[in-house]
Design an enzyme around this catalytic site. Sequence first.
Site, short mmCIF file in Angstrom:
data_model
loop_
_atom_site.label_atom_id
_atom_site.label_comp_id
_atom_site.label_asym_id
_atom_site.label_seq_id
_atom_site.Cartn_x
_atom_site.Cartn_y
_atom_site.Cartn_z
N GLY A 248 0.84 -1.19 0.00
CA GLY A 248 0.00 0.00 0.00
C GLY A 248 0.87 1.24 0.00
N THR A 250 3.14 4.45 1.28
CA THR A 250 4.23 4.62 2.24
C THR A 250 3.70 5.16 3.56
OG1 THR A 250 5.82 4.86 0.45
CG2 THR A 250 6.45 5.80 2.58
N GLU A 251 2.74 6.07 3.46
CA GLU A 251 2.14 6.67 4.66
C GLU A 251 1.51 5.60 5.57
OE1 GLU A 251 -0.99 9.10 3.26
OE2 GLU A 251 -1.55 9.80 5.26
N GLU A 270 5.60 -3.42 0.72
CA GLU A 270 5.69 -3.00 -0.69
C GLU A 270 4.94 -1.69 -0.79
OE1 GLU A 270 7.44 -4.21 -3.02
OE2 GLU A 270 8.02 -6.06 -2.00
N CYS A 304 1.93 0.70 -8.89
CA CYS A 304 3.02 1.21 -8.04
C CYS A 304 4.27 1.50 -8.87
CB CYS A 304 3.31 0.23 -6.92
SG CYS A 304 3.55 -1.45 -7.50
P1 NAD Z 1 -3.39 2.40 1.24
O1 NAD Z 1 -2.07 2.47 1.92
O2 NAD Z 1 -4.36 3.48 1.45
O3 NAD Z 1 -4.15 1.05 1.65
C1 NAD Z 1 -3.54 -0.22 1.52
C2 NAD Z 1 -4.24 -1.18 2.45
O4 NAD Z 1 -4.01 -0.76 3.79
C3 NAD Z 1 -5.76 -1.23 2.28
O5 NAD Z 1 -6.21 -2.55 2.48
C4 NAD Z 1 -6.25 -0.34 3.40
O6 NAD Z 1 -7.55 -0.65 3.82
C5 NAD Z 1 -5.25 -0.66 4.48
N1 NAD Z 1 -5.11 0.37 5.52
C6 NAD Z 1 -5.49 1.67 5.49
N2 NAD Z 1 -5.21 2.25 6.67
C7 NAD Z 1 -4.63 1.32 7.45
C8 NAD Z 1 -4.10 1.33 8.78
N3 NAD Z 1 -4.11 2.42 9.54
N4 NAD Z 1 -3.54 0.20 9.26
C9 NAD Z 1 -3.51 -0.93 8.50
N5 NAD Z 1 -4.01 -0.99 7.25
C10 NAD Z 1 -4.56 0.12 6.74
O7 NAD Z 1 -3.06 2.19 -0.29
P2 NAD Z 1 -4.08 2.07 -1.50
O8 NAD Z 1 -4.61 3.44 -1.73
O9 NAD Z 1 -5.02 0.94 -1.29
O10 NAD Z 1 -3.08 1.64 -2.67
C11 NAD Z 1 -2.28 2.52 -3.32
C12 NAD Z 1 -0.87 2.51 -2.77
O11 NAD Z 1 -0.34 1.19 -2.80
C13 NAD Z 1 0.07 3.30 -3.64
O12 NAD Z 1 0.94 4.06 -2.82
C14 NAD Z 1 0.84 2.26 -4.41
O13 NAD Z 1 2.09 2.66 -4.88
C15 NAD Z 1 0.95 1.18 -3.40
N6 NAD Z 1 1.20 -0.11 -4.04
C16 NAD Z 1 2.46 -0.65 -3.96
C17 NAD Z 1 2.74 -1.85 -4.59
C18 NAD Z 1 4.12 -2.46 -4.49
O14 NAD Z 1 4.23 -3.64 -4.77
N7 NAD Z 1 5.13 -1.72 -4.12
C19 NAD Z 1 1.75 -2.52 -5.30
C20 NAD Z 1 0.49 -1.95 -5.38
C21 NAD Z 1 0.23 -0.73 -4.74
#
Ligand code: NAD
Length: 504
Positions: A248, A250-251, A270, A304
């Site tokens: 997900g 970085t934040e 990731e 990503c």
């Molecule tokens: P996100 O970080 O908002 O959410 C990712 C997951 O984390 C979701 O299931 C979400 O419900 C969960 N989540 C949200 N808040 C949380 C918390 N406080 N504690 C635990 N889990 C929590 O990301 P997104 O908007 O779903 O996806 C986009 C991001 O993912 C982009 O930054 C993208 O680059 C990254 N990404 C990275 C890869 C990689 O392999 N490097 C692949 C796909 C996406």
Amino acid sequence: MTVSSPPAPLTVASFLAREHGLLIGGRWRPAESGQTFVSVDPATGHPLATLARGGPADVDAAVAAARAALADPRWRDLNPLQRGELLHRLAELVEEHAEELALIESLDNGKPVSVARAVDVGTTAKLFRYFSGWPSKFEGATIPLSPRGGLRILNYTVHEPVGVVGAIVPWNFPMSMASWKLAPALAMGNTVVLKPAEETSLSTLRLAELAAEAGFPPGVLNVVTGPGSVVGAAIAAHPGVDKVAFTGSTEVGRLVTTAATGNMKKVSLELGGKSPHIVLPDADPAAVAAAAADGIFFNQGQTCTAGSRLYVHADLYDEVMSALVEHARRIVVGPGQDPATQMGPLVSARQLATVNSYVESGLAEGAVLATGGTRPDGLGDQYAGGYFLAPTVLTETTHAMRVVREEIFGPVLVAMRWREVDELIDKANDSPYGLSAGLWTNNLTQAHRIAAAIRAGTIWINCYNLTDPASPFGGFKQSGWGREMGRGVLEQYTETKSVWVNLT
Ligand code: NAD
């Protein structure tokens, strides 16, 4: 609400019409609170399906089920070939259900069904097939020691499962991101509590049904749907979870890491990217323009590894940019289920608003809109509520701008000229991210020199956005910790035990 096992025969319509429960200990059940939430079709903005809104009590139950399954002889005592066979069977079932899974993914995420079929479903099947071979091949070692006092020691290592893995995944490639974690975790004998993104949980729920059909015992795979700040946070902090595998932003990765310190969980991450896509002066302008467009507009830019920063050598810049803008204007934007569609809507109203605000910030900081930036024309009335954005290209951008520095995660390309290789390398590395980079040239010396100098986990030369289960994938810098796929990922889903036997 009561949730029963799936009726047969299953159609996508009947699957969507269910009230989807949580999978805990082999049973589908409603959330403890009885609450639900709605998943929306991004092409129309209309409700698509109703899902259980899990909470901390559901995470507790799922972790307990996963812990119990670790000790269940039906899982613990499988030999490696038997475990591999389950993964192989799941790969076969994914292929048998390819059309249905692709349609579910396209409806829930918005992506073209052709992309869902080839990439999401294709990757998922390939992942399970690749990892089905590892349980019987991931060997320990016998290690030649030099002990003091003339001792004779037999020292060997064994790889044991880490335990309960909490897997938290995003919405851009929902089922395949889940399989990147599930396949190695299950291959190594762990059990899993999986949390899909709330925007796109449906394909993962269907995959979990197929896993049960493949023969994975109850509790080995548990799925808890619901908000990240509730369900994801509870998994990350849970003392009964031994490892958290997160994909997900970085934040949120930072929040997950902090929450995981309570019981010192193993953490793999990731995260985001802002990948440089580089064109050298000897490249073919037309071919490279098409590749650069694919590099950013594939999956609506919600990738990503999107090649979101384009650096074109000044000698070719005008020619490449005019071909690229032409290419971008020809991309057919529409609902994912229309076979003509090349780019679907963004995943949610929120994501569309975020991406639009980046475009506005770029323009306010002096970028020039070469194409896009608005909703495309010609979409029918039934798509009036959809989250569409035309492929967008910003030129005259600089590294001082937010659109160059931050991950937009939408179909927005920022383009820049370069002249000297050293300056190019500095610019390519001038980012908190280090996930991937692409470059186009037949100049071998420059290709290898640049590949060596760029701090990123994947470098593509004369190709872009390729992945394979056999090749490691992951990020330098703030793009993550650890690698997915390949042999290396198995280390992240096992604990290594060193056994010393005194033979003196
Ligand atoms: P996100 O970080 O908002 O959410 C990712 C997951 O984390 C979701 O299931 C979400 O419900 C969960 N989540 C949200 N808040 C949380 C918390 N406080 N504690 C635990 N889990 C929590 O990301 P997104 O908007 O779903 O996806 C986009 C991001 O993912 C982009 O930054 C993208 O680059 C990254 N990404 C990275 C890869 C990689 O392999 N490097 C692949 C796909 C996406």
